[in-house]
Scaffold this active site. Structure first.
Site, PDB file in Angstrom:
ATOM      1  CG  ASN A   8      -1.723   1.225   1.405  1.00  0.00           C
ATOM      2  OD1 ASN A   8      -1.792   2.046   0.481  1.00  0.00           O
ATOM      3  ND2 ASN A   8      -2.354   1.380   2.569  1.00  0.00           N
ATOM      4  CD1 TRP A   9       3.490   0.761  -2.722  1.00  0.00           C
ATOM      5  CD2 TRP A   9       3.821   1.895  -4.631  1.00  0.00           C
ATOM      6  NE1 TRP A   9       4.238  -0.038  -3.560  1.00  0.00           N
ATOM      7  CE2 TRP A   9       4.458   0.631  -4.735  1.00  0.00           C
ATOM      8  CE3 TRP A   9       3.901   2.773  -5.706  1.00  0.00           C
ATOM      9  CZ2 TRP A   9       5.161   0.241  -5.882  1.00  0.00           C
ATOM     10  CZ3 TRP A   9       4.603   2.378  -6.846  1.00  0.00           C
ATOM     11  CH2 TRP A   9       5.235   1.130  -6.928  1.00  0.00           C
ATOM     12  CE  LYS A  10      -0.303   3.393   4.613  1.00  0.00           C
ATOM     13  NZ  LYS A  10      -0.337   3.532   6.055  1.00  0.00           N
ATOM     14  CG  HIS A  98      -5.976   2.097   4.985  1.00  0.00           C
ATOM     15  ND1 HIS A  98      -5.584   3.046   5.904  1.00  0.00           N
ATOM     16  CD2 HIS A  98      -4.954   1.213   4.877  1.00  0.00           C
ATOM     17  CE1 HIS A  98      -4.369   2.746   6.326  1.00  0.00           C
ATOM     18  NE2 HIS A  98      -3.962   1.642   5.711  1.00  0.00           N
ATOM     19  CD  GLU A 100      -3.106   5.687   6.579  1.00  0.00           C
ATOM     20  OE1 GLU A 100      -3.033   5.668   5.343  1.00  0.00           O
ATOM     21  OE2 GLU A 100      -2.211   5.222   7.321  1.00  0.00           O
ATOM     22  CD  GLU A 168      -3.823  -2.282   7.237  1.00  0.00           C
ATOM     23  OE1 GLU A 168      -2.684  -2.494   6.842  1.00  0.00           O
ATOM     24  OE2 GLU A 168      -4.457  -1.259   6.941  1.00  0.00           O
ATOM     25  N   GLY A 174       2.087   2.457  10.766  1.00  0.00           N
ATOM     26  CA  GLY A 174       3.064   3.537  10.626  1.00  0.00           C
ATOM     27  C   GLY A 174       3.720   3.947  11.928  1.00  0.00           C
ATOM     28  CB  SER A 205       4.728  -1.525  12.121  1.00  0.00           C
ATOM     29  OG  SER A 205       4.322  -0.183  12.299  1.00  0.00           O
ATOM     30  N   GLY A 226       2.687  -1.043   4.314  1.00  0.00           N
ATOM     31  CA  GLY A 226       2.770   0.368   3.941  1.00  0.00           C
ATOM     32  C   GLY A 226       4.218   0.770   3.730  1.00  0.00           C
ATOM     33  N   GLY A 227       4.807   1.364   4.759  1.00  0.00           N
ATOM     34  CA  GLY A 227       6.156   1.922   4.672  1.00  0.00           C
ATOM     35  C   GLY A 227       7.167   1.015   3.993  1.00  0.00           C
TER      36      GLY A 227
HETATM   37  P1  PGA Z   1       2.580   0.438   7.675  1.00  0.00           P
HETATM   38  O1  PGA Z   1       1.145   0.639   6.957  1.00  0.00           O
HETATM   39  O2  PGA Z   1       3.128  -0.873   7.152  1.00  0.00           O
HETATM   40  O3  PGA Z   1       3.383   1.613   7.237  1.00  0.00           O
HETATM   41  O4  PGA Z   1       2.337   0.389   9.130  1.00  0.00           O
HETATM   42  C1  PGA Z   1       0.264  -0.436   6.769  1.00  0.00           C
HETATM   43  C2  PGA Z   1      -1.012   0.068   6.153  1.00  0.00           C
HETATM   44  O5  PGA Z   1      -1.474   1.145   6.546  1.00  0.00           O
HETATM   45  O6  PGA Z   1      -1.595  -0.571   5.250  1.00  0.00           O
END
Ligand code: PGA
Length: 245
Positions: A8-10, A98, A100, A168, A174, A205, A226-227
């Site tokens: 997930n590149w956001k 998600h 977010e 999640e 994050g 994470s 994500g990251g």
């Molecule tokens: P993260 O994000 O790996 O940076 O914690 C995961 C996500 O939000 O899908």
């Protein structure tokens, strides 16, 4: 069953960065064909980079997903992107609900379910995210919260072909605070009881150094990353950690 590794590149990167990351993934997967015997790969760049990602990974064992879609089929919805448009581009997956989006765009379970219906109508796979926040976990309400999100966000007709669930925990996204493999597994087993054989990813994470223990858990079917998905060597290292031998 292969593990499903989703990036997930956001809202990160430029066109150039997307091209470079796709090129790296393409080359890494060519060099390590064994990885594709144990993992399936999906990457989810921002909308405006999807076409480029589809082209630049053409021929590689990587599917392309979007990070959201509209709850409507088509019409006067300025700024929105429909699931059918995503299918036209060559996308196969859509991340929905998600945290977010739930937090910054006030998305409710009901909205997520409507988006999932549009996703299914377009023949795409919905990756539906659920997860409690820190306070809910501290109050011991995490199961209740996830149960409610599942009941409200998965539409009728969700099945193993068209839906993936991502657990999640919001406090792990994050932050560098991963759920322990045991805590994650306990929640995944709980979700499994409710949703049968639908695949369940862990997200929050996930990194090369904790992925092995998480992915070894019987009910953790992959990761939503994500990251660590923004660097192809880390993304590949997570997939490699899925290897048991
Ligand atoms: P993260 O994000 O790996 O940076 O914690 C995961 C996500 O939000 O899908």
């Amino acid at each position: 069953m292969k593990k499903l590794i989703v990036g997930n590149w956001k809202m990160h990167g430029s066109l150039g960065a997307t091209e470079a990351l796709c090129r790296n993934l393409y080359n890494d997967l060519k060099r390590q064909p064994r990885l594709t015997q144990i993992c399936e790969f999906v990457i989810c760049p921002p909308f405006v980079h999807l076409s480029t990602a589809v082209m630049d990974t053409s021929g590689a064992p990587v599917s392309i997903g979007a990070q959201d879609c509209s709850a409507f089929t088509e019409g006067a919805y300025t700024g929105d992107i429909s699931a059918a448009m995503l299918r036209d581009l060559g996308c196969t997956h859509v991340i929905l609900g998600h945290s977010e989006r739930r937090i910054y765009h006030n998305e409710t379970d009901e909205t997520v379910a409507r988006k999932a219906v549009r996703t299914h109508e377009a023949g795409l796979t919905a990756i539906i995210c659920v997860g409690e926040n820190e306070q809910e976990r501290q109050q011991g309400r995490h199961r209740e919260v996830v149960e409610r999100q599942l009941a409200g966000s998965l539409p009728e007709g969700a099945n193993t072909e068209n839906t993936v669930i991502a657990y999640e925990p919001v406090w792990a996204i994050g932050t560098g605070n991963t759920a322990t493999p045991e805590d994650a597994e306990a929640m995944h087993a709980f979700i499994r009881e409710k949703t049968g054989d639908i695949r369940i990813l862990y997200g929050g994470s996930m990194k090369p150094d904790n992925a092995g223990a998480l992915l070894a858990m019987p009910h953790i079917d992959g990761g939503l990353i994500g990251g660590a998905s923004l660097k192809s060597d880390q993304f590949m290292a997570i997939a490699k950690a899925a290897q048991k031998d």
